[in-house]
Design a protein around this motif. Structure first.
Motif, mmCIF file in Angstrom:
data_model
loop_
_atom_site.group_PDB
_atom_site.id
_atom_site.type_symbol
_atom_site.label_atom_id
_atom_site.label_comp_id
_atom_site.label_asym_id
_atom_site.label_seq_id
_atom_site.Cartn_x
_atom_site.Cartn_y
_atom_site.Cartn_z
ATOM 1 N N VAL A 68 -0.504 6.677 -14.566
ATOM 2 C CA VAL A 68 -0.172 5.634 -13.954
ATOM 3 C C VAL A 68 0.754 4.593 -14.980
ATOM 4 N N GLY A 69 1.963 4.378 -14.580
ATOM 5 C CA GLY A 69 2.655 3.809 -15.772
ATOM 6 C C GLY A 69 2.524 4.582 -17.019
ATOM 7 N N GLU A 106 -13.307 6.937 -9.432
ATOM 8 C CA GLU A 106 -13.113 5.503 -9.478
ATOM 9 C C GLU A 106 -12.320 5.077 -10.730
ATOM 10 N N GLU A 107 -12.418 5.568 -11.640
ATOM 11 C CA GLU A 107 -11.604 4.938 -12.801
ATOM 12 C C GLU A 107 -10.257 5.244 -12.755
ATOM 13 N N ALA A 108 -9.840 6.498 -12.147
ATOM 14 C CA ALA A 108 -8.555 6.597 -12.131
ATOM 15 C C ALA A 108 -7.841 6.086 -10.959
ATOM 16 N N LEU A 109 -8.398 6.093 -9.792
ATOM 17 C CA LEU A 109 -7.919 5.240 -8.822
ATOM 18 C C LEU A 109 -7.769 3.712 -8.959
ATOM 19 N N GLY A 110 -8.818 3.147 -9.965
ATOM 20 C CA GLY A 110 -9.015 1.804 -10.330
ATOM 21 C C GLY A 110 -7.694 1.382 -11.193
ATOM 22 N N THR A 111 -7.206 2.372 -11.691
ATOM 23 C CA THR A 111 -5.813 2.195 -12.560
ATOM 24 C C THR A 111 -4.680 1.627 -11.356
ATOM 25 N N PRO A 147 0.987 -1.214 -0.013
ATOM 26 C CA PRO A 147 0.041 -0.078 0.099
ATOM 27 C C PRO A 147 1.061 1.312 -0.001
ATOM 28 N N MET A 148 0.431 2.494 -0.856
ATOM 29 C CA MET A 148 1.187 3.521 -1.077
ATOM 30 C C MET A 148 1.021 4.344 -0.061
ATOM 31 N N GLY A 149 -0.171 4.504 0.698
ATOM 32 C CA GLY A 149 -0.386 5.415 1.790
ATOM 33 C C GLY A 149 -0.732 6.868 1.460
ATOM 34 N N ILE A 150 -1.334 6.856 0.167
ATOM 35 C CA ILE A 150 -1.673 8.369 -0.285
ATOM 36 C C ILE A 150 -3.063 8.381 -0.481
ATOM 37 N N VAL A 151 -3.692 9.302 0.127
ATOM 38 C CA VAL A 151 -5.181 9.746 0.019
ATOM 39 C C VAL A 151 -5.640 10.653 -0.975
ATOM 40 N N PHE A 152 -6.217 9.934 -2.164
ATOM 41 C CA PHE A 152 -6.694 10.768 -3.039
ATOM 42 C C PHE A 152 -7.842 11.336 -3.077
#
Length: 203
Positions: free
Chosen positions: A142-143, A153-158, A101-106
């Motif tokens: 992302v990559g 949801e779509e951005a975080l899902g990546t 887990p990265m620990g970043i809250v978006f």
């Protein structure tokens, strides 16, 4: 007695005004619907029609109040906001590779823009230890997948769907108003940038 005739033409679309002057009597042939100099003012930029250039200003302009722009007013139009951050300058982007887990809250940007940004970094997390990502950073990719402008949801899902041991994230270091909208980078520039991103990880 000799009669003198003075003809004054005011600049308008269809009105010509004539005045006949005798020694003891003045008669107006047409009703005055506008001031004598109104048409001149319209032609040369007074009364809300624009300012005169300094080189064109004459004493009559100053007398009539048709002043030229001040230097500060002339520079106002072209001056960029003091906090402007160019989203088409690679120096304003950072990249980092982090394990989960990265620990970043978006958090999601306003609906006018879309996309997500870093709200906070969790204490003791991988992101805090690495030290590059900061609150306010706008997630761009992302990559090699561009996610700028996507719904939350779509951005975080990546990120969630990434199977890499360490997931590469690319961020724009600036507010959403300079990444999206009229002041933002073009889609073509971002596509090219993300596809061949050479941004180095910097703290």
């Amino acid at each position: 007695m000799k009669t003198t005739t003075l003809l004054a033409i005011a600049a308008s679309t269809s009105t010509t005004q004539a005045f006949t002057t005798t020694a003891n009597n003045v008669r107006t042939h047409t009703a005055l619907n506008m001031g004598l100099f109104d048409g001149v003012k319209e032609a040369f930029g007074a009364d809300g029609m624009g300012d005169l250039d300094a080189e064109r200003e004459t004493p009559i302009d100053r007398w009539m109040g048709w002043n030229a722009k001040t230097e500060s007013a002339q520079g106002e139009v072209s001056k960029a906001p003091v906090d402007f951050i160019d989203s088409m300058d690679e120096k304003n982007y950072i990249t980092v590779s982090l394990p989960k887990p990265m620990g970043i809250v978006f958090e999601e940007n306003d609906s006018d823009f879309g996309g997500i940004f870093v709200l906070e970094i969790s204490e003791g997390s991988n992101a805090e230890t690495e030290g590059t990502v900061r609150p306010g950073d706008q997630l761009v990719a992302v990559g090699t997948t561009k996610v700028s402008g996507l719904a939350f949801e779509e951005a975080l899902g990546t990120i969630i769907d990434s199977t890499d041991e360490q997931t590469k994230l690319v961020f724009f270091r600036g507010p959403s108003k300079f990444l999206y909208g009229p002041a933002g980078a073009s889609a073509e520039w971002l596509d090219e940038f993300v596809g061949g991103s050479k941004v180095e990880s910097t703290a």
